[in-house]
Design a protein around this motif. Structure first.
Motif, PDB file in Angstrom:
ATOM      1  N   ALA A 149       0.859  -1.185   0.000  1.00 15.45           N
ATOM      2  CA  ALA A 149       0.000   0.000   0.000  1.00 15.45           C
ATOM      3  C   ALA A 149       0.895   1.235   0.000  1.00 15.45           C
ATOM      4  O   ALA A 149       1.504   1.575   1.015  1.00 15.45           O
ATOM      5  CB  ALA A 149      -0.925  -0.007   1.215  1.00 15.45           C
ATOM      6  N   VAL A 150       1.008   1.871  -1.150  1.00 13.19           N
ATOM      7  CA  VAL A 150       1.828   3.082  -1.269  1.00 13.19           C
ATOM      8  C   VAL A 150       0.960   4.255  -0.821  1.00 13.19           C
ATOM      9  O   VAL A 150       0.102   4.753  -1.567  1.00 13.19           O
ATOM     10  CB  VAL A 150       2.332   3.279  -2.715  1.00 13.19           C
ATOM     11  N   ILE A 185      -0.917  -1.155  -4.530  1.00 12.98           N
ATOM     12  CA  ILE A 185      -2.090  -0.279  -4.632  1.00 12.98           C
ATOM     13  C   ILE A 185      -1.697   1.122  -4.172  1.00 12.98           C
ATOM     14  O   ILE A 185      -1.213   1.293  -3.042  1.00 12.98           O
ATOM     15  CB  ILE A 185      -3.251  -0.801  -3.760  1.00 12.98           C
ATOM     16  N   PRO A 186      -1.894   2.158  -5.013  1.00 11.02           N
ATOM     17  CA  PRO A 186      -1.626   3.536  -4.583  1.00 11.02           C
ATOM     18  C   PRO A 186      -2.810   4.072  -3.781  1.00 11.02           C
ATOM     19  O   PRO A 186      -3.967   3.999  -4.223  1.00 11.02           O
ATOM     20  CB  PRO A 186      -1.479   4.292  -5.914  1.00 11.02           C
ATOM     21  N   ILE A 187      -2.566   4.615  -2.597  1.00  8.26           N
ATOM     22  CA  ILE A 187      -3.661   5.055  -1.733  1.00  8.26           C
ATOM     23  C   ILE A 187      -3.324   6.374  -1.051  1.00  8.26           C
ATOM     24  O   ILE A 187      -2.175   6.808  -1.022  1.00  8.26           O
ATOM     25  CB  ILE A 187      -3.992   4.010  -0.640  1.00  8.26           C
ATOM     26  N   THR A 209      -9.339  -1.560  -5.134  1.00  5.44           N
ATOM     27  CA  THR A 209      -9.065  -0.838  -3.899  1.00  5.44           C
ATOM     28  C   THR A 209      -8.550  -1.831  -2.863  1.00  5.44           C
ATOM     29  O   THR A 209      -8.586  -3.051  -3.075  1.00  5.44           O
ATOM     30  CB  THR A 209     -10.333  -0.154  -3.363  1.00  5.44           C
ATOM     31  N   VAL A 210      -8.087  -1.326  -1.738  1.00  4.54           N
ATOM     32  CA  VAL A 210      -7.582  -2.217  -0.692  1.00  4.54           C
ATOM     33  C   VAL A 210      -8.685  -3.158  -0.212  1.00  4.54           C
ATOM     34  O   VAL A 210      -8.493  -4.370  -0.128  1.00  4.54           O
ATOM     35  CB  VAL A 210      -7.018  -1.404   0.495  1.00  4.54           C
ATOM     36  N   LEU A 211      -9.853  -2.610   0.089  1.00  5.76           N
ATOM     37  CA  LEU A 211     -10.931  -3.455   0.590  1.00  5.76           C
ATOM     38  C   LEU A 211     -11.411  -4.440  -0.466  1.00  5.76           C
ATOM     39  O   LEU A 211     -11.686  -5.609  -0.153  1.00  5.76           O
ATOM     40  CB  LEU A 211     -12.105  -2.594   1.060  1.00  5.76           C
TER      41      LEU A 211
END
Length: 443
Positions: A149-150, A185-187, A209-211
């Protein structure tokens, strides 16, 4: 039968989070809980009130986890914080692990049962030393899925090249460790970009998305693919008028599937029999699979007790008294060559002696320090242990449940070391394991 198994287990995912200090891990966890509507109204109200007192306009979602800090101020030591939440598609058990290097042992604890690890990286800093440590621990523990997770992409201008460079570097490093699956994943946990809802600022990203990834990542394999292992916890002898000869062996199926009529071997004795019946919740069933708790009845009257392992005769593990393993030392007092310990494997506990500590691993560059003599708290290294009684130990790569063990202080019961039989890094150099002479050992 496989469909029944999948229906009962695919709804649960165990995952762990890890990240360096100030990478936004608390905010990510808070955002997941908030945007998935997994927090109660009074919890959100308390966060909003605390945020206003701090002069923050919007609710500071990191405060959803900051209650742990107050507990530490009260003198309570918290190794890993577990959180439970659910969506319509899946239930989750989250192990929130500390990020400091001195808490490597805590990440080992949290990730040991995880099926996925979320490694957080600050987009402004990229892959740092602590990121490599977290990836190395995930690889060592054979966590099958890793999410990079960036975070804080909003502070990096939502720039695709920034994300691409970090994702490329991390993926290459993880591949050198033997990590089988990495999803980047870019967040922005603070703004909510790509955590639960897709980001309007990063239309160049087309992934989940992450979820969404947490909800859809495949984590359940066919139970028949793993060799069956059944550590005996308790011998049941009700001796009632209705069942005068009942003898059952209660426990939890650690892996695989056991079926009525299947030839089995009891280890370490090596005696063989056949499964005559399987009782689950007091009712007879034809098969049982991990992680069900059941009672087995055998066709023959064998000497079986707590600590024994029942396995199908075809593919039963070999027994050994010489254990070579990679371990993470978790106690404050060092582990030294010659230490007398207790080795706890599944439900079996035996006396043991540390014969040798051939190497200590440096997680930063995966170099190995030969003959360190001892392992201090948070150290990871290779050890050779001699046990007083034989153990039916699988390789950790084949089974995380029956390939792991603990070393315990026989004086006070303190857990000293978490061990993984035969485990080693794919990217690390081969470690020589010198054999200590048997002279002078009590067993």
């Amino acid at each position: 039968m496989t469909s029944t198994f999948e229906a009962s287990t695919t709804s649960l995912l165990r995952f762990a989070t890890a990240g360096s200090v100030d990478d936004g891990k608390s905010t990510l966890v808070g955002r997941l809980l908030h945007d998935s509507k997994s927090i109660l109204a009074d919890q959100l109200e308390a966060v909003e009130h605390a945020s206003r007192n701090r002069g923050t306009g919007a609710p500071d979602l990191a405060l959803l986890t900051d209650g742990l800090r107050a507990e530490r101020e009260q003198g309570i030591t918290i190794d890993v914080a577990y959180r439970y939440f659910a969506t319509a598609r899946r239930r989750f058990i989250l192990a929130d692990t500390p990020g400091h290097v001195q808490y490597t042992r805590n990440m080992v604890t949290g990730a040991s049962t995880a099926e996925l690890a979320v490694v957080l990286v600050d987009a402004r800093n990229g892959v740092v030393e602590q990121t490599r440590r977290h990836a190395a621990v995930a690889a060592l523990l054979r966590v099958p899925h890793v999410v990079l997770a960036v975070n804080k992409m909003d502070l990096a201008g939502y720039a695709e090249p920034v994300f691409a460079a970090i994702a490329g570097e991390f993926t290459a490093y993880a591949a050198s460790l033997g990590v089988p699956d990495v999803t980047a994943i870019p967040i922005s946990a603070l703004a909510g970009d790509n955590v639960v809802t897709p980001s309007a600022h990063m239309d160049w990203y087309g992934g989940p998305t992450v979820l969404e990834h947490l909800e859809t990542v495949p984590v359940v394999a066919d139970p028949t693919a793993d060799p069956a292992r059944f550590p005996v916890q308790y011998v049941i002898r009700p001796q009632t008028a209705a069942h005068p000869d009942y003898r059952g062996y209660a426990g939890r199926v650690a892996s695989g599937v056991l079926r009525v009529g299947e030839p089995v071997t009891v280890l370490p004795s090596g005696r063989t029999s056949t499964i005559a019946a399987i009782d689950a919740l007091g009712e007879p069933v034809e098969a049982a699979w991990a992680p069900q708790s059941v009672t087995l009845r055998l066709a023959d009257d064998l000497d079986v007790s707590r600590g024994d392992l029942i396995a199908p005769t075809a593919g039963a593990p070999a027994t050994t008294r010489d254990v070579e393993a990679t371990v993470c030392h978790v106690a404050d007092r060092p582990l030294r060559t010659g230490d007398r310990v207790l080795l706890k494997h599944t439900t079996r506990t035996v006396k043991a002696i540390v014969k040798d500590i051939p190497t200590r691993l440096t997680l930063d560059d995966l170099s190995q320090h030969a003959s360190p003599g001892e392992l201090a708290a948070n150290d990871i290294g290779r050890i050779v242990v001699r046990t007083a009684e034989p153990l039916a130990l699988d390789a950790y790569a084949a089974s995380r449940s029956t390939g792991s063990f603990l070393l315990v202080d026989p004086a006070d019961g303190t857990t000293l070391t978490a061990g993984m039989a035969g485990a080693a890094f794919a990217g690390a150099g081969a470690a020589k394991t010198p054999q200590a002479a048997d002279e002078g050992w009590d067993f």
